[in-house]
Scaffold this motif. Structure first.
Motif, PDB file in Angstrom:
ATOM      1  N   SER A 154       7.612  -4.278  10.786  1.00 54.88           N
ATOM      2  CA  SER A 154       6.812  -3.090  10.473  1.00 54.88           C
ATOM      3  C   SER A 154       5.345  -3.495  10.620  1.00 54.88           C
TER       4      SER A 154
ATOM      5  N   SER B 286       3.131  -3.201   8.368  1.00 54.85           N
ATOM      6  CA  SER B 286       2.824  -3.897   7.122  1.00 54.85           C
ATOM      7  C   SER B 286       3.246  -5.370   7.197  1.00 54.85           C
TER       8      SER B 286
ATOM      9  N   LYS C 192       3.114  -6.172  -3.865  1.00 54.82           N
ATOM     10  CA  LYS C 192       2.184  -5.700  -2.855  1.00 54.82           C
ATOM     11  C   LYS C 192       1.325  -4.578  -3.426  1.00 54.82           C
ATOM     12  N   ASP C 193       0.050  -4.593  -3.068  1.00 52.89           N
ATOM     13  CA  ASP C 193      -0.875  -3.531  -3.429  1.00 52.89           C
ATOM     14  C   ASP C 193      -1.084  -2.644  -2.211  1.00 52.89           C
ATOM     15  N   ASN C 194      -1.560  -1.436  -2.448  1.00 54.60           N
ATOM     16  CA  ASN C 194      -1.884  -0.529  -1.357  1.00 54.60           C
ATOM     17  C   ASN C 194      -3.328  -0.731  -0.935  1.00 54.60           C
ATOM     18  N   TYR C 195      -3.548  -0.778   0.370  1.00 57.99           N
ATOM     19  CA  TYR C 195      -4.876  -0.882   0.941  1.00 57.99           C
ATOM     20  C   TYR C 195      -4.993   0.167   2.035  1.00 57.99           C
ATOM     21  N   GLN C 196      -6.206   0.515   2.366  1.00 58.22           N
ATOM     22  CA  GLN C 196      -6.436   1.501   3.410  1.00 58.22           C
ATOM     23  C   GLN C 196      -7.270   0.852   4.508  1.00 58.22           C
TER      24      GLN C 196
ATOM     25  N   GLU D 186       0.828  -8.638   7.112  1.00 60.66           N
ATOM     26  CA  GLU D 186       1.099  -9.632   6.065  1.00 60.66           C
ATOM     27  C   GLU D 186       1.249 -11.028   6.678  1.00 60.66           C
TER      28      GLU D 186
END
Length: 84
Positions: free
Chosen positions: A30, A32, A5-9, A36
């Motif tokens: 969650s 996230s 998983k990558d971090n996104y804002q 997803e």
């Protein structure tokens, strides 16, 4: 195989975040995990009006299949009874 998983804002209003967090909680996920699953197509967002139309159609099909609803009334009779 575990996907990395990558971090996104994302930028949301407080109401938007609260709403998404509430949905995630109801689904025991969650935020996230909720995003997803929506993004992967595992969960689908349905317009409430489309859902209402679908449920109305299901009710109509059930009513039509009910043996007590098998009597057919001619359209002309219905119009006459309604004063049309």
């Amino acid at each position: 195989m575990t996907k990395i998983k990558d971090n996104y804002q994302v930028t949301l209003t407080q109401d938007g975040w609260t709403g998404i967090a509430c949905i995630a909680e109801k689904l025991n996920l969650s935020v996230s995990e909720l995003l997803e699953r929506v993004g992967s197509g595992e969960l689908t967002i349905v317009d409430p009006e489309d859902l209402e139309d679908y449920l109305d159609l299901q009710d109509a099909l059930e009513a039509e299949a009910d043996p007590e609803n098998q009597q057919r009334i001619p359209w002309e009779q219905v119009k006459q009874e309604l004063g049309l």
